[in-house]
Motif scaffolding. Structure first.
Motif, PDB file in Angstrom:
ATOM      1  N   SER A   3      35.143  40.849  43.534  1.00  0.00           N
ATOM      2  CA  SER A   3      34.675  40.006  44.574  1.00  0.00           C
ATOM      3  C   SER A   3      34.386  40.628  46.078  1.00  0.00           C
ATOM      4  CB  SER A   3      35.991  39.078  44.962  1.00  0.00           C
ATOM      5  OG  SER A   3      36.207  38.002  43.425  1.00  0.00           O
ATOM      6  N   ALA A   4      35.395  41.479  46.303  1.00  0.00           N
ATOM      7  CA  ALA A   4      35.141  42.274  47.513  1.00  0.00           C
ATOM      8  C   ALA A   4      33.771  42.987  47.320  1.00  0.00           C
ATOM      9  CB  ALA A   4      36.446  43.242  47.800  1.00  0.00           C
ATOM     10  N   ALA A  49      30.464  36.162  43.651  1.00  0.00           N
ATOM     11  CA  ALA A  49      30.558  37.410  44.068  1.00  0.00           C
ATOM     12  C   ALA A  49      31.320  38.294  43.236  1.00  0.00           C
ATOM     13  CB  ALA A  49      31.741  37.118  45.303  1.00  0.00           C
ATOM     14  N   ALA A  50      32.151  37.681  42.390  1.00  0.00           N
ATOM     15  CA  ALA A  50      33.026  38.459  41.344  1.00  0.00           C
ATOM     16  C   ALA A  50      32.063  39.070  40.167  1.00  0.00           C
ATOM     17  CB  ALA A  50      34.176  37.667  41.077  1.00  0.00           C
ATOM     18  N   GLU A  51      31.206  38.064  39.667  1.00  0.00           N
ATOM     19  CA  GLU A  51      30.457  38.489  38.694  1.00  0.00           C
ATOM     20  C   GLU A  51      29.250  39.508  39.020  1.00  0.00           C
ATOM     21  OE1 GLU A  51      30.544  37.808  35.481  1.00  0.00           O
ATOM     22  OE2 GLU A  51      32.329  36.476  35.618  1.00  0.00           O
ATOM     23  N   ILE A  52      28.745  39.306  40.426  1.00  0.00           N
ATOM     24  CA  ILE A  52      27.769  40.317  40.802  1.00  0.00           C
ATOM     25  C   ILE A  52      28.585  41.748  41.340  1.00  0.00           C
ATOM     26  CG2 ILE A  52      26.391  40.829  43.077  1.00  0.00           C
ATOM     27  CD1 ILE A  52      25.768  37.874  42.812  1.00  0.00           C
ATOM     28  N   ASP A 112      37.941  35.026  47.323  1.00  0.00           N
ATOM     29  CA  ASP A 112      38.788  35.547  46.370  1.00  0.00           C
ATOM     30  C   ASP A 112      39.479  36.897  46.674  1.00  0.00           C
ATOM     31  OD1 ASP A 112      38.825  33.699  44.117  1.00  0.00           O
ATOM     32  OD2 ASP A 112      36.508  33.994  44.116  1.00  0.00           O
ATOM     33  N   ALA A 113      38.625  37.672  47.500  1.00  0.00           N
ATOM     34  CA  ALA A 113      38.984  39.196  47.703  1.00  0.00           C
ATOM     35  C   ALA A 113      40.539  39.293  48.473  1.00  0.00           C
ATOM     36  CB  ALA A 113      37.962  39.866  48.591  1.00  0.00           C
ATOM     37  N   VAL A 114      41.032  38.177  49.110  1.00  0.00           N
ATOM     38  CA  VAL A 114      42.194  38.149  49.915  1.00  0.00           C
ATOM     39  C   VAL A 114      43.091  36.861  49.356  1.00  0.00           C
ATOM     40  CG1 VAL A 114      41.108  39.080  51.919  1.00  0.00           C
ATOM     41  CG2 VAL A 114      41.112  36.697  51.734  1.00  0.00           C
TER      42      VAL A 114
END
Length: 278
Positions: free
Chosen positions: A77-78, A48-51, A137-139
């Motif tokens: 990530s979000a 998620a973070a890389e994308i 990761d976003a939260v």
């Protein structure tokens, strides 16, 4: 599935999902993996973070975010999580539902929360759905996470505390939670090598007569491991360490390159590192 409740837990790392030279998603990897997933499997995915980083740069003239590293990881990530799920949805057969499951360490260190997730995963298998699990990761603030983990260790009964911030650990914890015949760790290499610079030194099969025996063999293998595919990851040594608990319950662990078809890896047609207790 013999005495196991699930056929496989499949984990794929961030860098295995990307074409690093092009700074883009590797849709061939998504396509091959998605096509072979089916109910009775659980996908644990990083990325998620890389994308999110790639998507942000596309929309902002190639610029990356600047500032606090933890904030940047949260924001990427979000941004990337929905793209990650959308891409899997594109390639997983349309007759199957997919269900996003975002977890944190607190879910797996609380028996009631862990049981709630276990029932969710069981229902998915019986409802023609494939769960896709990722660390949230976003939260999740690293500072708060470390404080909460430290508190759990101080107040606990001496039991094992999991962090799950590394999705290799998340995959191993999910494997134990539901009972899976295989834990398949997809990476950007063919497996574990005695000499990472020499492809002929791939360690293909490691068999232990007991959990203690396989753990001793894993500890020797860890000596061959060095480096990671990206900042913040723990590399091959972490994969082997986290695999120990899954192996102790009879799960076969396979470490293989993500470019191969999942069905070929599972059937033994592809050279990779396979660990099991007999």
């Amino acid at each position: 599935m013999s005495h196991f409740e699930f056929d496989a837990i499949v984990k794929i790392g961030s860098m295995a999902l990307l074409r690093e030279k092009d700074n883009d998603l590797d849709y061939n990897i998504f396509s091959r993996l998605g096509y072979d997933l089916k109910p009775g499997m659980i996908l644990v995915t990083s990325g998620a973070a890389e994308i999110g980083r790639i998507d942000y740069m596309r929309r902002n003239g190639g610029r990356e975010l600047r500032g606090d590293k933890e904030d940047i990881k949260t924001d990427y990530s979000a941004q990337g999580q929905s793209i990650l799920m959308e891409t899997y949805r594109r390639f997983i057969p349309s007759e199957y539902s997919i269900r996003q499951v975002l977890v944190e360490h607190s879910h797996m260190n609380d028996s009631e929360k862990a049981e709630h997730i276990r029932h969710l995963l069981y229902r998915a298998a019986n409802q023609n759905a494939i769960p896709i699990v990722n660390y949230n990761d976003a939260v999740s603030s690293e500072e708060n996470r470390k404080f909460e983990i430290r508190t759990l260790m101080q107040n606990g009964d001496g039991g094992h505390i999991v962090e799950c911030v590394d999705n290799d650990e998340t995959a191993a914890v999910i494997t134990q939670l539901v009972g899976a015949e295989k834990l398949i760790l997809l990476t950007s290499t063919e497996g574990i090598y005695r000499d990472p610079s020499d492809p002929s030194t791939l360690i293909e099969t490691v068999v232990g007569s007991s959990p203690e025996d396989i753990n001793a063999k894993i500890d020797k293998m860890i000596r061959y491991c060095n480096g990671t595919s990206r900042d913040g990851s723990n590399g091959a040594s972490a994969k082997l360490q986290f695999a120990k608990e899954a192996l102790s319950m009879g799960t076969t662990v396979m470490i293989a390159h993500a470019r191969h078809r999942l069905r070929d890896i599972m059937s033994g047609k592809i050279p990779c590192t396979v660990l099991r207790v007999e």
